[in-house]
Scaffold this active site. Structure first.
Site, PDB file in Angstrom:
ATOM      1  N   GLN A  46       0.869  -1.168   0.000  1.00 33.41           N
ATOM      2  CA  GLN A  46       0.000   0.000   0.000  1.00 33.41           C
ATOM      3  C   GLN A  46       0.908   1.222   0.000  1.00 33.41           C
ATOM      4  OE1 GLN A  46      -3.135   0.840  -0.458  1.00 33.41           O
ATOM      5  NE2 GLN A  46      -2.508   2.965  -0.161  1.00 33.41           N
TER       6      GLN A  46
ATOM      7  N   GLN B  23       0.316   4.618  -1.144  1.00 30.81           N
ATOM      8  CA  GLN B  23      -0.154   5.981  -0.934  1.00 30.81           C
ATOM      9  C   GLN B  23      -0.109   6.329   0.548  1.00 30.81           C
ATOM     10  OE1 GLN B  23      -4.276   6.796  -1.979  1.00 30.81           O
ATOM     11  NE2 GLN B  23      -3.692   8.641  -3.064  1.00 30.81           N
TER      12      GLN B  23
ATOM     13  N   PRO C 149      -5.810  -1.846   4.894  1.00 28.75           N
ATOM     14  CA  PRO C 149      -6.235  -0.719   5.738  1.00 28.75           C
ATOM     15  C   PRO C 149      -7.278   0.208   5.139  1.00 28.75           C
ATOM     16  CG  PRO C 149      -4.103  -0.239   4.750  1.00 28.75           C
ATOM     17  CD  PRO C 149      -4.441  -1.664   4.373  1.00 28.75           C
TER      18      PRO C 149
ATOM     19  N   GLY D 164     -10.646   1.020   2.182  1.00 25.98           N
ATOM     20  CA  GLY D 164     -11.732   0.388   1.454  1.00 25.98           C
ATOM     21  C   GLY D 164     -11.238  -0.132   0.119  1.00 25.98           C
TER      22      GLY D 164
ATOM     23  N   MET E 134      -7.907   0.706  -3.077  1.00 23.15           N
ATOM     24  CA  MET E 134      -6.786   1.487  -3.583  1.00 23.15           C
ATOM     25  C   MET E 134      -6.764   1.345  -5.086  1.00 23.15           C
ATOM     26  SD  MET E 134      -4.413   3.573  -2.913  1.00 23.15           S
ATOM     27  CE  MET E 134      -3.597   4.367  -4.292  1.00 23.15           C
TER      28      MET E 134
ATOM     29  N   HIS F  25     -16.036   4.105  -7.119  1.00 18.64           N
ATOM     30  CA  HIS F  25     -15.056   5.107  -6.679  1.00 18.64           C
ATOM     31  C   HIS F  25     -13.661   4.778  -7.214  1.00 18.64           C
ATOM     32  CE1 HIS F  25     -13.462   8.166  -3.847  1.00 18.64           C
ATOM     33  NE2 HIS F  25     -12.402   7.376  -3.835  1.00 18.64           N
TER      34      HIS F  25
ATOM     35  N   ASP G  39      -0.947  12.092   5.236  1.00 12.20           N
ATOM     36  CA  ASP G  39      -2.179  11.416   5.648  1.00 12.20           C
ATOM     37  C   ASP G  39      -3.102  12.336   6.450  1.00 12.20           C
ATOM     38  OD1 ASP G  39      -1.387   9.169   4.364  1.00 12.20           O
ATOM     39  OD2 ASP G  39      -1.246   7.887   6.130  1.00 12.20           O
TER      40      ASP G  39
END
Length: 657
Positions: free
Chosen positions: A180, A182, A312, A314, A316, A341, A419
């Site tokens: 992950q 981002q 972590p 919903g 990516m 989305h 973040d």
């Protein structure tokens, strides 16, 4: 996601030709290509300027990475990826230094393409930014492109990577790895210039145990792998379109695939594949509807990887392969707006990317707007309006909770983790801004501008100031009256909500609100709630209802009401994650002891930060009753969670002793 608000540097001007983009896209499957006909009909993207990114050590206006080749081996015993990253670099004439971003990487050597060692230094370790890797290079000639080879290994605590034991997977027999990146975590596993404004093409060769499969956010060149000897298999990938580094993603595990149509499908663990596939069937229709709205999907395939529950977020929006939480598998397709989305990000975020994390709303506000348009196209305006109203409620709670300065769309992240900008301001206020423009300018006119915006800036970074220039040049076109009505500077640079915003409404919620008042305020029986006739969004609305003017920490339900609600609506055994979360936010805030069992089950079986952090915060705010529960549950659940979730909850509960 992001010291002082970023301004334009006196920087290098670059131009990306559409012909080059079309040529690169020709490496992808036929459907979804940027074809010659499409290229001829699409405007050439405009030039862009580099901006100074306060969350990167890189100086791309001097020397920049344009391509990355990864050759890495996954070691599940050591919990490391090790090997080489070969970087293609361009630079200004005379440049003698390339600066990379790295965090907790063990760099063993850096060499040029001929194998000659290059001198490098690593700077002080900043807790947010990591280290600057300064590589000393012979002076560049004009137009020169060089390759630099970084030999390195990640560490077991690399923040972008989560290594799962077999017991943490559905199958229980094999380990799992996923990334992950981002906002600025790619630097913990790839030594590159880790800024969203420095787009890079990339290839990869990943070697892993032969009983596991490797997938990445790129075209798979070896769908079945190739032998690498000694019980290991190598997998090759290629991403010919330039992407921001945070979109380089990897998954390794016991996973299987089932197609939805010729360009969409689902990856996940074999035991969960049928349920995931059946839930996500609407994906194919969503891709078609998205293309009809804002132009061709330019990434080839669109697949989803449904990850283990510790993921972590919903979802990516990694190109070609969205990573998704299993909490969206509700059994009734009620939570597939998440797919809409992440798909919308293929245009807003992946195709046109926020240049820095101060401009994060350009990714997320556009995407929430686009997501809702997809939902309207697939499910109708009534469903779309319900989603809008729920988002509006989330925004109101966020506006009340944040400092005023953090309610601006262009946020100042000086000295802060990017973040900190990951709030509903970027998402919901950003979308509300675009809906305001649509309402005032007219949908047809707005749609024509937005489709052109994606074409004009395809595969490029975008700043807030660049957005303002584009919309003024291509939609407002000197219309002073329209400019005044839109109040764009107020939306972007001022806190709160401008006076021209009109909150969304939904007729579907009228009866829900009446039932909520009857139960919560008038103390009616739960049996009078028409729960069975409501959809998930109406149920969320009911559980999110609060009395107006309710002071923080004030109870509004009795123990008897809570028990009636839980029993009548079967909330202790609710299978929909959004509804379980909404119920627990009520129950734990009222210190309703029977709900602790539900909370324990929920918090120890998934790690989605959207649910985990608020629930632990609610428990912690309940003092002598909630804090011992939070401490006990977190000690049990923390090993499940991804570092992104752990970092957030540690700040509330503290690290277990």
């Amino acid at each position: 996601m992001l010291r002082k608000t970023v301004g334009l540097a006196s920087a290098l001007m670059l131009s990306t030709s559409l012909g080059a983009c079309a040529q690169l896209s020709g490496l992808m499957p036929a459907r979804g290509d940027v074809t010659a006909a499409t290229a001829a009909a699409t405007p050439t993207p405009t030039p862009f300027e580099y901006v100074r990114d306060i969350h990167s050590h890189a100086r791309p206006e001097i020397a920049r990475v344009v391509h990355v080749d990864l050759d890495l081996t996954a070691d599940f015993d050591a919990k490391t990826l090790s090997g080489a990253a070969t970087l293609d670099v361009t630079a200004e004439p005379g440049a003698t230094e390339l600066i990379l971003d790295a965090r907790n990487l063990d760099i063993r050597s850096i060499k040029d393409e001929q194998g000659r060692a290059l001198t490098f230094t690593t700077g002080e370790d900043d807790p947010i930014l990591g280290q600057a890797v300064r590589i000393h290079i012979p002076p560049f000639a004009a137009g020169e492109r060089r390759r630099i080879v970084v030999d390195y290994a990640t560490r077991p605590d690399a923040a972008a990577l989560q290594w799962l034991n077999p017991s943490q997977t559905a199958g229980g027999r094999r380990p799992y790895l996923f990334s992950q990146g981002q906002a600025i975590l790619t630097r913990t596993w790839v030594p590159t210039q880790d800024s969203p404004g420095i787009r890079q093409t990339w290839n990869a060769r990943i070697t892993a145990p032969s009983d596991l499969k490797v997938v990445m956010s790129a075209e798979a060149l070896t769908p079945n792998g190739e032998s690498a000897g000694s019980g290991r298999t190598a997998w090759r990938f290629r991403e010919p379109n330039p992407v921001p580094p945070y979109l380089i993603a990897i998954g390794v595990g016991d996973i299987a695939f089932e197609g939805i149509d010729e360009r969409t499908g689902v990856w996940t663990e074999p035991s969960r594949l049928r349920a995931a596939h059946d839930e996500l069937v609407p994906t194919a229709d969503m891709v078609d509807k998205a293309e009809a709205l804002y132009g061709p999907y330019r990434w080839g395939r669109y697949d989803l990887l449904v990850l283990p529950p510790s993921f972590p977020f919903g979802g990516m929006e990694n190109p070609r392969m969205t990573f998704a939480t299993p909490t969206i598998i509700a059994g009734d397709k009620s939570l597939v707006s998440l797919v809409a989305h992440e798909l919308a990000h293929s245009w807003s975020g992946n195709l046109v990317t926020n240049a820095t994390w101060a401009d994060f709303w350009l990714n997320e506000g556009f995407t929430v707007y686009f997501e809702n348009r997809i939902m309207e196209s697939v499910y109708g305006r009534d469903r779309a309006m319900q989603e809008q109203v729920l988002g509006w409620g989330d925004l109101q709670r966020t506006l009340a909770a944040l400092p005023a300065a953090d309610t601006r769309l262009k946020i100042d992240l000086t000295g802060r983790d990017p973040d900190d900008g990951l709030t509903d301001i970027a998402y919901e206020k950003g979308a509300a801004f675009l809906r305001t423009i649509e309402r005032i300018a007219g949908r047809d006119r707005f749609d024509a501008w937005l489709r052109g915006y994606f074409d004009r800036h395809a595969f490029q970074p975008m700043t807030t100031e660049g957005f303002l220039k584009d919309i003024r040049d291509n939609l407002i076109k000197g219309d002073a009256a329209l400019e005044g009505q839109l109040m764009m500077d107020a939306w972007i640079y001022q806190p709160g909500m401008p006076s021209n915003w009109v909150p969304p409404t939904s007729d579907a919620f009228v009866a829900v609100d009446a039932a909520a008042r009857a139960f919560y305020a008038d103390k009616g029986p739960a049996s009078a709630i028409p729960w069975a006739g409501w959809n998930t969004q109406q149920r969320q609305r009911f559980l999110n209802w609060r009395p107006q003017g309710l002071a923080a920490g004030t109870d509004w339900l009795t123990e008897t009401q809570l028990a009636d609600l839980e029993r009548t609506l079967n909330l202790a055994d609710e299978g929909n994650s959004e509804l379980t979360f909404a119920w627990l936010q009520i129950a734990l805030a009222h210190r309703y002891q029977p709900s602790v069992v539900t909370a324990e089950r929920f918090l120890t079986t998934m790690g989605r930060r959207k649910f985990v952090l608020p629930l632990f915060t609610t428990l912690w705010n309940e003092g002598d009753w909630g804090r011992p529960i939070a401490t006990r549950l977190y000690a049990e659940a923390r090993p499940l969670y991804h570092p992104v979730t752990v970092g957030s909850v540690d700040a509330v509960v503290g690290k277990p002793q």
